[in-house]
Write a protein that holds these residues in place. Structure first.
Motif, mmCIF file in Angstrom:
data_model
loop_
_atom_site.group_PDB
_atom_site.id
_atom_site.type_symbol
_atom_site.label_atom_id
_atom_site.label_comp_id
_atom_site.label_asym_id
_atom_site.label_seq_id
_atom_site.Cartn_x
_atom_site.Cartn_y
_atom_site.Cartn_z
ATOM 1 N N GLN A 126 48.307 50.663 69.108
ATOM 2 C CA GLN A 126 47.070 51.444 69.254
ATOM 3 C C GLN A 126 47.320 52.724 70.044
ATOM 4 O O GLN A 126 46.857 53.799 69.673
ATOM 5 N N THR A 127 48.100 52.614 71.115
ATOM 6 C CA THR A 127 48.403 53.779 71.950
ATOM 7 C C THR A 127 49.195 54.822 71.165
ATOM 8 O O THR A 127 48.856 56.014 71.189
ATOM 9 N N LEU A 129 49.458 55.175 67.828
ATOM 10 C CA LEU A 129 48.682 55.739 66.722
ATOM 11 C C LEU A 129 47.594 56.686 67.219
ATOM 12 O O LEU A 129 47.372 57.750 66.631
ATOM 13 N N ALA A 130 46.918 56.325 68.300
ATOM 14 C CA ALA A 130 45.872 57.195 68.850
ATOM 15 C C ALA A 130 46.470 58.512 69.343
ATOM 16 O O ALA A 130 45.899 59.587 69.133
ATOM 17 N N SER A 131 47.625 58.430 69.979
ATOM 18 C CA SER A 131 48.296 59.630 70.469
ATOM 19 C C SER A 131 48.708 60.533 69.300
ATOM 20 O O SER A 131 48.498 61.754 69.326
ATOM 21 N N TRP A 132 49.284 59.937 68.276
ATOM 22 C CA TRP A 132 49.724 60.693 67.108
ATOM 23 C C TRP A 132 48.530 61.330 66.411
ATOM 24 O O TRP A 132 48.557 62.514 66.060
ATOM 25 N N LEU A 133 47.451 60.574 66.230
ATOM 26 C CA LEU A 133 46.250 61.111 65.601
ATOM 27 C C LEU A 133 45.689 62.278 66.417
ATOM 28 O O LEU A 133 45.309 63.309 65.858
ATOM 29 N N GLY A 134 45.647 62.123 67.727
ATOM 30 C CA GLY A 134 45.170 63.207 68.582
ATOM 31 C C GLY A 134 46.012 64.457 68.431
ATOM 32 O O GLY A 134 45.482 65.575 68.357
ATOM 33 N N LYS A 137 45.220 66.022 64.959
ATOM 34 C CA LYS A 137 43.921 66.693 64.954
ATOM 35 C C LYS A 137 43.995 67.985 65.757
ATOM 36 O O LYS A 137 43.380 68.972 65.387
#
Length: 142
Positions: A126-127, A129-134, A137
């Motif tokens: 989760q960490t 993927l969230a970092s990569w998505l951020g 974006k």
């Protein structure tokens, strides 16, 4: 590892996850794209179509089709925004009533997908993927 292998795996994983969510939502007459809109509206509140498109990284034509299907099902409706040129999309009472059942089905499917994966690996995934998505974006808005 070659980067094309990484991205191919991510793409295949995305397709499998979408397929499972579609199977899970089929008894409710919903698809994953519709669920994404319903989920965002439930979590974030009413939004304009352009905000939904940006949030979900979906182009306007498929978003329009998804919203039109949800309107036909009486799950969303348009209202006038503060700026009269903007229409806001809201969940209907019918959607609010049905939402907990949809959510429970999706949560159960998610738990099956993650069965056997230790919590610490879930947190790391989760960490990352969230970092990569951020990051993505952030790059797309520059």
């Amino acid at each position: 590892m070659a980067t094309h292998e990484l991205f191919h795996t991510i793409h295949q994983l995305s397709r499998e996850l979408t397929k499972l969510i579609n199977q899970t939502l089929q008894p409710f007459g919903l698809y994953s794209a519709q669920w994404a809109v319903l989920f965002v509206l439930k979590e974030e509140g009413s939004m304009s179509q352009s905000d939904l498109c940006e949030y979900l990284a979906v182009e306007a034509p498929p978003m329009t089709r998804t919203i039109q299907r949800l309107i036909k099902q009486d799950y969303v409706r348009y209202t006038q925004g503060a700026d009269k040129r903007v229409k806001m999309i809201h969940l209907t009472e019918k959607a609010e009533t049905a939402y907990p059942e949809w959510e429970q089905a999706v949560l159960s499917a998610n738990e099956k997908l993650l069965a056997g994966m230790p919590d610490e690996k879930r947190i790391v995934m989760q960490t990352l993927l969230a970092s990569w998505l951020g990051t993505l974006k952030g790059v797309s808005h520059e």
